[in-house]
Design a protein around this motif. Structure first.
Motif, PDB file in Angstrom:
ATOM      1  N   PRO A 157      45.681  16.917  29.466  1.00 17.78           N
ATOM      2  CA  PRO A 157      45.848  18.371  29.398  1.00 17.78           C
ATOM      3  C   PRO A 157      45.446  19.039  30.705  1.00 17.78           C
ATOM      4  O   PRO A 157      44.576  18.548  31.439  1.00 17.78           O
ATOM      5  CB  PRO A 157      44.909  18.794  28.270  1.00 17.78           C
ATOM      6  N   LEU A 158      46.086  20.144  30.990  1.00 15.76           N
ATOM      7  CA  LEU A 158      45.710  20.953  32.141  1.00 15.76           C
ATOM      8  C   LEU A 158      44.337  21.570  31.881  1.00 15.76           C
ATOM      9  O   LEU A 158      43.852  21.558  30.751  1.00 15.76           O
ATOM     10  CB  LEU A 158      46.746  22.061  32.338  1.00 15.76           C
ATOM     11  N   PRO A 159      43.709  22.144  32.888  1.00 15.79           N
ATOM     12  CA  PRO A 159      42.470  22.879  32.617  1.00 15.79           C
ATOM     13  C   PRO A 159      42.748  23.999  31.614  1.00 15.79           C
ATOM     14  O   PRO A 159      43.848  24.559  31.576  1.00 15.79           O
ATOM     15  CB  PRO A 159      42.088  23.443  33.989  1.00 15.79           C
ATOM     16  N   ALA A 160      41.766  24.332  30.801  1.00 16.80           N
ATOM     17  CA  ALA A 160      41.928  25.370  29.771  1.00 16.80           C
ATOM     18  C   ALA A 160      42.215  26.723  30.409  1.00 16.80           C
ATOM     19  O   ALA A 160      41.626  27.083  31.431  1.00 16.80           O
ATOM     20  CB  ALA A 160      40.691  25.449  28.905  1.00 16.80           C
ATOM     21  N   THR A 161      43.116  27.473  29.791  1.00 20.98           N
ATOM     22  CA  THR A 161      43.439  28.826  30.245  1.00 20.98           C
ATOM     23  C   THR A 161      42.261  29.767  30.010  1.00 20.98           C
ATOM     24  O   THR A 161      41.894  30.554  30.873  1.00 20.98           O
ATOM     25  CB  THR A 161      44.676  29.360  29.496  1.00 20.98           C
ATOM     26  N   VAL A 162      41.656  29.686  28.824  1.00 13.61           N
ATOM     27  CA  VAL A 162      40.549  30.569  28.450  1.00 13.61           C
ATOM     28  C   VAL A 162      39.233  29.815  28.649  1.00 13.61           C
ATOM     29  O   VAL A 162      39.083  28.698  28.154  1.00 13.61           O
ATOM     30  CB  VAL A 162      40.694  31.026  26.983  1.00 13.61           C
ATOM     31  N   PRO A 163      38.274  30.392  29.365  1.00 18.53           N
ATOM     32  CA  PRO A 163      36.996  29.708  29.546  1.00 18.53           C
ATOM     33  C   PRO A 163      36.263  29.522  28.218  1.00 18.53           C
ATOM     34  O   PRO A 163      36.395  30.344  27.300  1.00 18.53           O
ATOM     35  CB  PRO A 163      36.206  30.623  30.475  1.00 18.53           C
ATOM     36  N   SER A 164      35.510  28.462  28.118  1.00 25.38           N
ATOM     37  CA  SER A 164      34.731  28.193  26.914  1.00 25.38           C
ATOM     38  C   SER A 164      33.823  29.382  26.600  1.00 25.38           C
ATOM     39  O   SER A 164      33.287  30.022  27.499  1.00 25.38           O
ATOM     40  CB  SER A 164      33.888  26.930  27.126  1.00 25.38           C
TER      41      SER A 164
END
Length: 172
Positions: free
Chosen positions: A55-62
């Motif tokens: 997966p790409l890096p998450a769009t929304v930060p944790s």
């Protein structure tokens, strides 16, 4: 003043954080999350040059969430003019070479997939190495209710879209 003994959950609660629960059974699907003003742009990642698909890096930060204002997920319909099929995704074409766009719901709650709890992959539209949102909701709560759409294929934004019609905000 210190925040001794309360940890990050105490700080998040003070900042107006909410958690999301299944509307059908009430089970918590996330921990406390703080709202962002908009869904961020998907981070750039040279997925085509990666040694292994992932997966790409998450769009929304944790620890955060945002509301999707555009249509997202199924159904995909033929468009008059080519454009992004869904927010933060490229163009899609059907077997006849006609451009597709989403006519899925608006108002999804977009979270970092790593912030979700207790969801299982029910089904996924075909993708090379992860879940695609093209087939609609693909995440099921423990009670059996479809509640979200995971996008985790290597060529798509890494996002979890909680269905506003199937989850509800709760105070942590």
């Amino acid at each position: 003043m210190t925040d001794r003994g309360r940890g990050s959950a105490g700080v998040a609660a003070e900042a107006g954080a909410v958690a999301f629960a299944c509307a059908a059974c009430g089970v918590a699907l996330t921990g406390p999350l703080i709202r962002l003003p908009a869904v961020p742009e998907a981070p750039y990642h040279a997925w085509s040059e990666a040694d292994e698909p992932r997966p790409l890096p998450a769009t929304v930060p944790s620890g955060h969430y945002a509301i999707e204002t555009e249509p997202y997920g199924a159904p995909l319909v033929v468009a008059e003019v080519p454009g992004q099929v869904m927010p933060r995704q490229g163009q899609h074409w059907n077997a006849e070479g006609k451009p597709l766009v989403s006519r899925g719901p608006r108002g999804n709650i977009v979270v970092n997939p790593d912030d979700a709890r207790g969801l299982e992959l029910e089904h996924a539209a075909p993708a090379c190495c992860g879940a695609s949102p093209d087939g609609g909701m693909n995440q099921v709560c423990a009670c059996g209710t479809l509640v979200a759409t995971l996008s985790s294929d290597c060529a798509m934004p890494y996002e979890l879209h909680l269905s506003a019609a199937h989850v509800r905000p709760v105070r942590p």
